[in-house]
Design a protein around this motif. Sequence first.
Motif, PDB file in Angstrom:
ATOM      1  N   ALA A 161       0.693  -0.930   0.080  1.00 43.22           N
ATOM      2  CA  ALA A 161      -0.199   0.136   0.239  1.00 43.22           C
ATOM      3  C   ALA A 161       0.900   0.849  -0.293  1.00 43.22           C
ATOM      4  O   ALA A 161       0.495   2.582  -0.950  1.00 43.22           O
ATOM      5  CB  ALA A 161      -0.679   0.085   1.430  1.00 43.22           C
ATOM      6  N   VAL A 162       2.210   1.128   0.936  1.00 43.10           N
ATOM      7  CA  VAL A 162       3.128   2.484   0.813  1.00 43.10           C
ATOM      8  C   VAL A 162       4.484   2.724   0.070  1.00 43.10           C
ATOM      9  O   VAL A 162       5.222   3.282  -0.231  1.00 43.10           O
ATOM     10  CB  VAL A 162       3.392   2.586   2.212  1.00 43.10           C
ATOM     11  CG1 VAL A 162       1.812   2.684   2.730  1.00 43.10           C
ATOM     12  CG2 VAL A 162       4.105   1.731   2.993  1.00 43.10           C
ATOM     13  N   ALA A 163       4.740   1.038  -0.570  1.00 36.10           N
ATOM     14  CA  ALA A 163       5.807   0.628  -1.268  1.00 36.10           C
ATOM     15  C   ALA A 163       5.664  -0.560  -2.458  1.00 36.10           C
ATOM     16  O   ALA A 163       6.204  -1.294  -2.322  1.00 36.10           O
ATOM     17  CB  ALA A 163       6.791  -0.037  -0.449  1.00 36.10           C
ATOM     18  N   PRO A 164       4.380  -0.185  -3.322  1.00 38.56           N
ATOM     19  CA  PRO A 164       4.357  -1.040  -4.454  1.00 38.56           C
ATOM     20  C   PRO A 164       5.336  -1.202  -4.850  1.00 38.56           C
ATOM     21  O   PRO A 164       5.583  -2.307  -6.002  1.00 38.56           O
ATOM     22  CB  PRO A 164       2.930  -0.113  -5.608  1.00 38.56           C
ATOM     23  CG  PRO A 164       3.119   1.157  -4.621  1.00 38.56           C
ATOM     24  CD  PRO A 164       3.415   1.331  -3.620  1.00 38.56           C
ATOM     25  N   SER A 165       6.133  -0.296  -5.372  1.00 43.94           N
ATOM     26  CA  SER A 165       7.989  -0.745  -5.911  1.00 43.94           C
ATOM     27  C   SER A 165       8.313  -2.289  -5.837  1.00 43.94           C
ATOM     28  O   SER A 165       9.553  -2.154  -6.626  1.00 43.94           O
ATOM     29  CB  SER A 165       8.629   0.116  -6.617  1.00 43.94           C
ATOM     30  OG  SER A 165       9.371   0.964  -5.188  1.00 43.94           O
ATOM     31  N   LYS A 204       3.851  -2.122 -12.098  1.00 45.52           N
ATOM     32  CA  LYS A 204       2.448  -2.189 -11.143  1.00 45.52           C
ATOM     33  C   LYS A 204       1.979  -3.178 -11.019  1.00 45.52           C
ATOM     34  O   LYS A 204       1.484  -3.094  -9.613  1.00 45.52           O
ATOM     35  CB  LYS A 204       2.233  -0.962 -10.127  1.00 45.52           C
ATOM     36  CG  LYS A 204       3.518   0.380 -10.047  1.00 45.52           C
ATOM     37  CD  LYS A 204       3.479   1.568  -9.200  1.00 45.52           C
ATOM     38  CE  LYS A 204       4.813   1.893  -9.368  1.00 45.52           C
ATOM     39  NZ  LYS A 204       4.056   3.785  -8.044  1.00 45.52           N
ATOM     40  N   THR A 205       1.247  -3.517 -12.058  1.00 45.00           N
ATOM     41  CA  THR A 205       0.475  -4.071 -11.519  1.00 45.00           C
ATOM     42  C   THR A 205       0.761  -5.739 -12.792  1.00 45.00           C
ATOM     43  O   THR A 205       1.489  -5.906 -13.798  1.00 45.00           O
ATOM     44  CB  THR A 205      -1.064  -3.934 -12.914  1.00 45.00           C
ATOM     45  OG1 THR A 205      -1.486  -2.858 -11.974  1.00 45.00           O
ATOM     46  CG2 THR A 205      -2.097  -4.591 -13.379  1.00 45.00           C
ATOM     47  N   PHE A 206       0.287  -6.849 -12.334  1.00 44.18           N
ATOM     48  CA  PHE A 206       0.798  -8.169 -12.425  1.00 44.18           C
ATOM     49  C   PHE A 206      -0.353  -8.453 -13.095  1.00 44.18           C
ATOM     50  O   PHE A 206      -1.690  -9.004 -13.479  1.00 44.18           O
ATOM     51  CB  PHE A 206       0.960  -9.306 -11.535  1.00 44.18           C
ATOM     52  CG  PHE A 206       1.433 -10.525 -11.928  1.00 44.18           C
ATOM     53  CD1 PHE A 206       2.374 -10.705 -11.655  1.00 44.18           C
ATOM     54  CD2 PHE A 206       1.326 -11.706 -12.861  1.00 44.18           C
ATOM     55  CE1 PHE A 206       4.011 -11.772 -11.787  1.00 44.18           C
ATOM     56  CE2 PHE A 206       1.488 -12.241 -13.303  1.00 44.18           C
ATOM     57  CZ  PHE A 206       3.012 -12.850 -12.553  1.00 44.18           C
ATOM     58  N   ASP A 207       0.492  -8.776 -15.429  1.00 40.03           N
ATOM     59  CA  ASP A 207      -0.284  -8.558 -16.162  1.00 40.03           C
ATOM     60  C   ASP A 207      -0.102  -9.572 -17.314  1.00 40.03           C
ATOM     61  O   ASP A 207       1.120  -9.501 -16.945  1.00 40.03           O
ATOM     62  CB  ASP A 207      -1.206  -8.021 -17.296  1.00 40.03           C
ATOM     63  CG  ASP A 207      -0.431  -6.318 -17.633  1.00 40.03           C
ATOM     64  OD1 ASP A 207       0.647  -6.996 -17.288  1.00 40.03           O
ATOM     65  OD2 ASP A 207      -0.758  -5.417 -16.678  1.00 40.03           O
ATOM     66  N   ASP A 249       2.443 -14.315  -2.735  1.00 41.97           N
ATOM     67  CA  ASP A 249       1.414 -12.973  -2.020  1.00 41.97           C
ATOM     68  C   ASP A 249       1.564 -11.010  -2.798  1.00 41.97           C
ATOM     69  O   ASP A 249       0.782 -10.558  -2.880  1.00 41.97           O
ATOM     70  CB  ASP A 249       1.599 -12.260  -0.232  1.00 41.97           C
ATOM     71  CG  ASP A 249       1.090 -12.989   0.211  1.00 41.97           C
ATOM     72  OD1 ASP A 249       0.206 -14.402  -0.535  1.00 41.97           O
ATOM     73  OD2 ASP A 249       1.233 -13.808   1.566  1.00 41.97           O
ATOM     74  N   VAL A 250       3.122 -10.852  -3.042  1.00 41.63           N
ATOM     75  CA  VAL A 250       3.498  -9.834  -3.965  1.00 41.63           C
ATOM     76  C   VAL A 250       2.608  -9.761  -5.353  1.00 41.63           C
ATOM     77  O   VAL A 250       1.917  -9.036  -5.842  1.00 41.63           O
ATOM     78  CB  VAL A 250       4.440  -9.179  -3.898  1.00 41.63           C
ATOM     79  CG1 VAL A 250       5.052  -9.075  -2.525  1.00 41.63           C
ATOM     80  CG2 VAL A 250       5.384 -10.710  -4.603  1.00 41.63           C
ATOM     81  N   THR A 251       2.395 -11.167  -5.675  1.00 42.18           N
ATOM     82  CA  THR A 251       1.636 -11.273  -7.043  1.00 42.18           C
ATOM     83  C   THR A 251       0.142 -11.243  -6.792  1.00 42.18           C
ATOM     84  O   THR A 251      -0.063 -10.381  -7.861  1.00 42.18           O
ATOM     85  CB  THR A 251       2.069 -12.843  -7.416  1.00 42.18           C
ATOM     86  OG1 THR A 251       3.367 -13.255  -7.667  1.00 42.18           O
ATOM     87  CG2 THR A 251       1.403 -12.808  -8.936  1.00 42.18           C
ATOM     88  N   VAL A 252      -0.201 -11.789  -5.496  1.00 41.17           N
ATOM     89  CA  VAL A 252      -1.661 -11.633  -5.495  1.00 41.17           C
ATOM     90  C   VAL A 252      -1.883 -10.265  -5.086  1.00 41.17           C
ATOM     91  O   VAL A 252      -2.771  -9.894  -6.025  1.00 41.17           O
ATOM     92  CB  VAL A 252      -2.124 -12.359  -4.560  1.00 41.17           C
ATOM     93  CG1 VAL A 252      -3.214 -11.845  -4.022  1.00 41.17           C
ATOM     94  CG2 VAL A 252      -1.845 -13.983  -4.369  1.00 41.17           C
ATOM     95  N   VAL A 253      -1.508  -9.096  -4.704  1.00 39.60           N
ATOM     96  CA  VAL A 253      -1.662  -7.592  -4.153  1.00 39.60           C
ATOM     97  C   VAL A 253      -1.628  -7.124  -5.439  1.00 39.60           C
ATOM     98  O   VAL A 253      -2.481  -6.399  -5.459  1.00 39.60           O
ATOM     99  CB  VAL A 253      -0.519  -7.079  -3.683  1.00 39.60           C
ATOM    100  CG1 VAL A 253      -0.567  -5.930  -2.845  1.00 39.60           C
ATOM    101  CG2 VAL A 253      -0.694  -8.181  -1.739  1.00 39.60           C
ATOM    102  N   HIS A 313       9.040 -10.609 -14.832  1.00 41.89           N
ATOM    103  CA  HIS A 313       8.719  -9.800 -15.499  1.00 41.89           C
ATOM    104  C   HIS A 313       7.793  -8.305 -15.708  1.00 41.89           C
ATOM    105  O   HIS A 313       8.031  -6.997 -15.837  1.00 41.89           O
ATOM    106  CB  HIS A 313       9.813  -8.988 -16.495  1.00 41.89           C
ATOM    107  CG  HIS A 313      11.816  -9.813 -16.288  1.00 41.89           C
ATOM    108  ND1 HIS A 313      12.859 -10.169 -17.264  1.00 41.89           N
ATOM    109  CD2 HIS A 313      11.726  -9.854 -14.756  1.00 41.89           C
ATOM    110  CE1 HIS A 313      13.651 -10.723 -16.850  1.00 41.89           C
ATOM    111  NE2 HIS A 313      13.219 -10.537 -15.576  1.00 41.89           N
ATOM    112  N   THR A 314       6.951  -8.370 -15.529  1.00 42.57           N
ATOM    113  CA  THR A 314       5.406  -7.855 -16.215  1.00 42.57           C
ATOM    114  C   THR A 314       5.857  -6.701 -14.638  1.00 42.57           C
ATOM    115  O   THR A 314       5.053  -5.833 -15.281  1.00 42.57           O
ATOM    116  CB  THR A 314       4.475  -8.593 -15.795  1.00 42.57           C
ATOM    117  OG1 THR A 314       3.140  -7.420 -16.244  1.00 42.57           O
ATOM    118  CG2 THR A 314       3.896  -9.251 -14.475  1.00 42.57           C
TER     119      THR A 314
END
Length: 330
Positions: free
Chosen positions: A56-60, A255-258, A134-138, A199-200
């Motif tokens: 929520a604060v550090a998506p990078s 910042k979006t897994f696609d 979890d970072v993938t899901v978020v 790498h997405t």
Amino acid sequence: MAASKNSFGVLMLQMMVVLGLFSLHAEGQGLKVGFYEKSCPHAEKIVFKVIKDVMAVAPSLSGPLLRMHFHDCFIRGCDGSVLLDSPTRQSEKFSPPNLSLRGFNIIDRVKVALENACPGVVSCADIVALVARDVTVVTKGPFWEVETGRRDGKVSLFSDPINPVTGLPRFTANITVLKESFALRGLSTKDLVVLSGGHTIGMSHCSSFESRLYNFTGKGDTDPTMDQNYIARLKLKCKPRDQTTLAELDPGSFKTFDDSYYKLVTKRRGLLQSDAALLNDPETRAYLDQATSHGSTFFKDFGVSMVKMGRIGVLTGSKGEVRKLCTKTN
């Protein structure tokens, strides 16, 4: 005759290295979904809450935390060895291929939360695997069931990630080297192209692809396999010898897994040479085409390949330990 003996010696050394890696294949005996169901029933919920708060604060940090699992598993198996500190900077963490990793403090934060709930139960190696999921899901990517039960290794060597035969594949690697590196660990060509899809999300330093823009063959030229309009845009961001600027691996949705990473690669806009290399093999090229079609199975495939990668060279049962701190052995 001397030259032939020398060649034979090199061949034997390579064979010994390969034989020594058989134990690192993606087998994963002793792992299971829900390993902590009784010993720490809320473990996965605790990990997810920390990661959701961090994103929520550090998506990078999503890309580096996903990549950390890859860097851990490819060296000595998924044993948390990439997390170990060294007062003399001689552990994996300080080896050149790992200097771009970030988010070690987030792993420590998850560990503290788990230690508060269930002291001495959840391994750091399992934390790295759960955090990757979890970072993938978020970031709006797929969910998969993570097998757990790994224990932590006690050895971490600076030299391992840069070993020319068994080290981490470089971002300049061609398709042959990439396939060999994955095969050495029991992973298929399909796993290679699927996991490259990670790498997405994330970014890369300009220094990782600078030669493609300014000096590809040592004659001040650009990489002819890269889209020239893309090169022009990258030159505006990345100047020669730039060591600090970051560029998006998947411009527009990093910042979006696609599945947009695959679309970029097919348009010759893969940022790294190892991305562009996926165009140079019939099997990986076929997957690129499939992943950019309406029949894409990328999300499902990614979970399958991540589970497979998470089985490489694991320590289970009485092997290894469960560290109290992820940065040092007990």
